[in-house]
Design a protein around this motif. Sequence first.
Motif, PDB file in Angstrom:
ATOM      1  N   ASP A 195       0.848  -1.185   0.000  1.00  0.00           N
ATOM      2  CA  ASP A 195       0.000   0.000   0.000  1.00  0.00           C
ATOM      3  C   ASP A 195       0.882   1.233   0.000  1.00  0.00           C
ATOM      4  O   ASP A 195       1.875   1.314   0.735  1.00  0.00           O
ATOM      5  CB  ASP A 195      -0.914   0.011   1.228  1.00  0.00           C
ATOM      6  N   GLU A 196       0.527   2.200  -0.814  1.00  0.00           N
ATOM      7  CA  GLU A 196       1.361   3.383  -1.006  1.00  0.00           C
ATOM      8  C   GLU A 196       1.121   4.412   0.091  1.00  0.00           C
ATOM      9  O   GLU A 196      -0.018   4.714   0.434  1.00  0.00           O
ATOM     10  CB  GLU A 196       1.068   3.989  -2.381  1.00  0.00           C
ATOM     11  N   GLN A 197       2.203   4.948   0.644  1.00  0.00           N
ATOM     12  CA  GLN A 197       2.109   6.006   1.650  1.00  0.00           C
ATOM     13  C   GLN A 197       1.565   7.272   0.992  1.00  0.00           C
ATOM     14  O   GLN A 197       2.129   7.787   0.027  1.00  0.00           O
ATOM     15  CB  GLN A 197       3.484   6.294   2.257  1.00  0.00           C
ATOM     16  N   PRO A 198       0.447   7.813   1.490  1.00  0.00           N
ATOM     17  CA  PRO A 198      -0.125   9.021   0.872  1.00  0.00           C
ATOM     18  C   PRO A 198       0.790  10.227   1.045  1.00  0.00           C
ATOM     19  O   PRO A 198       1.568  10.313   1.998  1.00  0.00           O
ATOM     20  CB  PRO A 198      -1.439   9.228   1.640  1.00  0.00           C
ATOM     21  N   ALA A 205      -1.082   6.589  12.676  1.00  0.00           N
ATOM     22  CA  ALA A 205      -1.366   5.156  12.586  1.00  0.00           C
ATOM     23  C   ALA A 205      -0.926   4.573  11.246  1.00  0.00           C
ATOM     24  O   ALA A 205      -0.592   3.390  11.161  1.00  0.00           O
ATOM     25  CB  ALA A 205      -2.852   4.902  12.812  1.00  0.00           C
ATOM     26  N   THR A 206      -0.928   5.373  10.185  1.00  0.00           N
ATOM     27  CA  THR A 206      -0.602   4.853   8.851  1.00  0.00           C
ATOM     28  C   THR A 206       0.750   5.333   8.331  1.00  0.00           C
ATOM     29  O   THR A 206       1.235   4.817   7.320  1.00  0.00           O
ATOM     30  CB  THR A 206      -1.691   5.266   7.846  1.00  0.00           C
ATOM     31  N   ILE A 207       1.367   6.285   8.988  1.00  0.00           N
ATOM     32  CA  ILE A 207       2.673   6.786   8.532  1.00  0.00           C
ATOM     33  C   ILE A 207       3.733   5.680   8.481  1.00  0.00           C
ATOM     34  O   ILE A 207       4.577   5.690   7.582  1.00  0.00           O
ATOM     35  CB  ILE A 207       3.139   7.977   9.401  1.00  0.00           C
ATOM     36  N   PRO A 208       3.727   4.682   9.379  1.00  0.00           N
ATOM     37  CA  PRO A 208       4.838   3.716   9.388  1.00  0.00           C
ATOM     38  C   PRO A 208       4.861   2.693   8.255  1.00  0.00           C
ATOM     39  O   PRO A 208       5.656   1.755   8.319  1.00  0.00           O
ATOM     40  CB  PRO A 208       4.659   3.006  10.743  1.00  0.00           C
ATOM     41  N   TYR A 209       4.042   2.810   7.235  1.00  0.00           N
ATOM     42  CA  TYR A 209       4.143   1.836   6.134  1.00  0.00           C
ATOM     43  C   TYR A 209       3.807   2.498   4.804  1.00  0.00           C
ATOM     44  O   TYR A 209       3.213   3.570   4.751  1.00  0.00           O
ATOM     45  CB  TYR A 209       3.245   0.626   6.384  1.00  0.00           C
ATOM     46  N   PRO A 246       6.463   8.648  -0.227  1.00  0.00           N
ATOM     47  CA  PRO A 246       5.740   9.669  -0.979  1.00  0.00           C
ATOM     48  C   PRO A 246       6.689  10.745  -1.526  1.00  0.00           C
ATOM     49  O   PRO A 246       7.775  10.942  -0.983  1.00  0.00           O
ATOM     50  CB  PRO A 246       4.805  10.267   0.071  1.00  0.00           C
ATOM     51  N   GLU A 247       6.244  11.429  -2.564  1.00  0.00           N
ATOM     52  CA  GLU A 247       7.076  12.461  -3.170  1.00  0.00           C
ATOM     53  C   GLU A 247       6.919  13.814  -2.476  1.00  0.00           C
ATOM     54  O   GLU A 247       7.781  14.686  -2.626  1.00  0.00           O
ATOM     55  CB  GLU A 247       6.746  12.594  -4.656  1.00  0.00           C
ATOM     56  N   VAL A 248       5.825  13.992  -1.757  1.00  0.00           N
ATOM     57  CA  VAL A 248       5.616  15.219  -0.980  1.00  0.00           C
ATOM     58  C   VAL A 248       5.289  14.792   0.449  1.00  0.00           C
ATOM     59  O   VAL A 248       4.361  14.013   0.673  1.00  0.00           O
ATOM     60  CB  VAL A 248       4.467  16.073  -1.557  1.00  0.00           C
TER      61      VAL A 248
END
Length: 491
Positions: A195-198, A205-209, A246-248
């Motif tokens: 799953d791609e990091q937004p 909760a979702t930053i670590p992957y 992510p790029e940004v």
Amino acid sequence: MKIRKCYRGGVVVSLFLAFVCLNANAQNEKNEDTQLPSPIEGIPLSQTLPVCYVNTENGAAIVSKEEYLNAEIWIDPMGVEGVEAFGSKETPITTEIRGRGNSSWTGFGKKPYKIKLNKKGTPFGFPKSKHFALLAHAPTQAYFAGETAYQLARLIGLGWVPRSFPVEVVLNGINIGVYAFSESVRIDDGRVEIDEQPENNTDQATIPYGWLVEIDNSVDTPQILVPQTLDNNPNAYTSRFTIKTPEVMSQEQETWITDQLTTLTHQILSPDKNNAAWTDMIDIEMLAKYYIVQELSGNYDAFVGSTYFYKGSGDKWIFGPIWDSEWTFASYDRTGHIWEERVALTGVDKVNFTWVKELIKFPAFKNEVRRVWNDFYTGQFSNIYTFVDDFYNLTREGYEMNDKIWPDYISNGIHNTYNNLKTCLPKYAAWFDDMVKSGEFSAIEDIESANDAVPSVWYTIQGHRLDSRPAVPGVYIERTSTSSRKVLIRP
């Protein structure tokens, strides 16, 4: 710029051209009269490889790595077994195209390109995607050696390895030689499948992957700089980690990834090599496979640039995919690790090999390398020779034409490359096998009982400290006040 082939100390310097091109951009800026070669026009196709036709809108030249041009593309299989047409002259595929690469873009007339299809497609039967690349491999012309390294990665089981197929490219009506029509490194179905990091994510909760990171030797953005030191030594090397996804980044993302890379650096640089705490953060088996492929192919750029690792929803970072293996199989005989041989070849000792020179000091890592290598060497390794024969037979006539198109690059040549690979592969494997079996690398002492007179601290082979001497048979690390050793405890 005329590149000549020569030999020095048993090293094929023509395969060292990747190092030459690192300074090409700076040299061109200093000397405005420097002219990069152009393709010789009118050279016919070999008709032995698929042909990739690219026509830009109004025949515009591709001069930018940032701005795409509208274009059309189609692939004629030319009767090559297993290859199907992708579009046609009458019904071309709409696409966009721009330049790509760093030194490969600035230092050579034969340019690499990034292709972005207007809708997902499956050229060469690759998994459906919009994103592909036409890789020029100008320094050595043949991407034979690099693709051999990729095949080693496939055989050892290094996850997804970018697929490619050799093609002759006709750009705006001009035959520009042999290229690799290749997948590019990205998070996508059939590629790095996580799953791609937004972008700009602030959710703790979702930053670590969902991360894809590159150990880089070029200035890029976004990029995290981490000094390779445990203190504030101002003379320490600083490693560049380019964040591909992510790029940004939000401030929260930047803080998290900086902490991850700094923590890993400090754990790997720790003088206590019996404490492999980094194995809680990095998948040691995949790292061992990645390292073996780089040593086995003699990739002097590994752990310097184009070295990727990623993190999905699991707890650990995974090394891979392999990428950019042009500077490989450059020596006839191996005498040392890739970082030692690069210095011997170039005379430049100010190259930052991120982490690897410290990793190889950990008993836990050495033991895993030895285990993976033994399985691979006695199993899948011998299959590489069939691949080398097949690739040579497929591409040799195409490369004979390619060298007529680009005569200013006196490359090692497809025939010499083939002979070099057939010579180097068994030699490199024998060198590596001897190295992992050496006492310095993999010494294990076989004991059945402990010497209680000598106080010891025991660790698992992964570096986790135990409360007492282990009762379960296996390989462990025993540390005393004066020494450390790997120990095989029998039932």
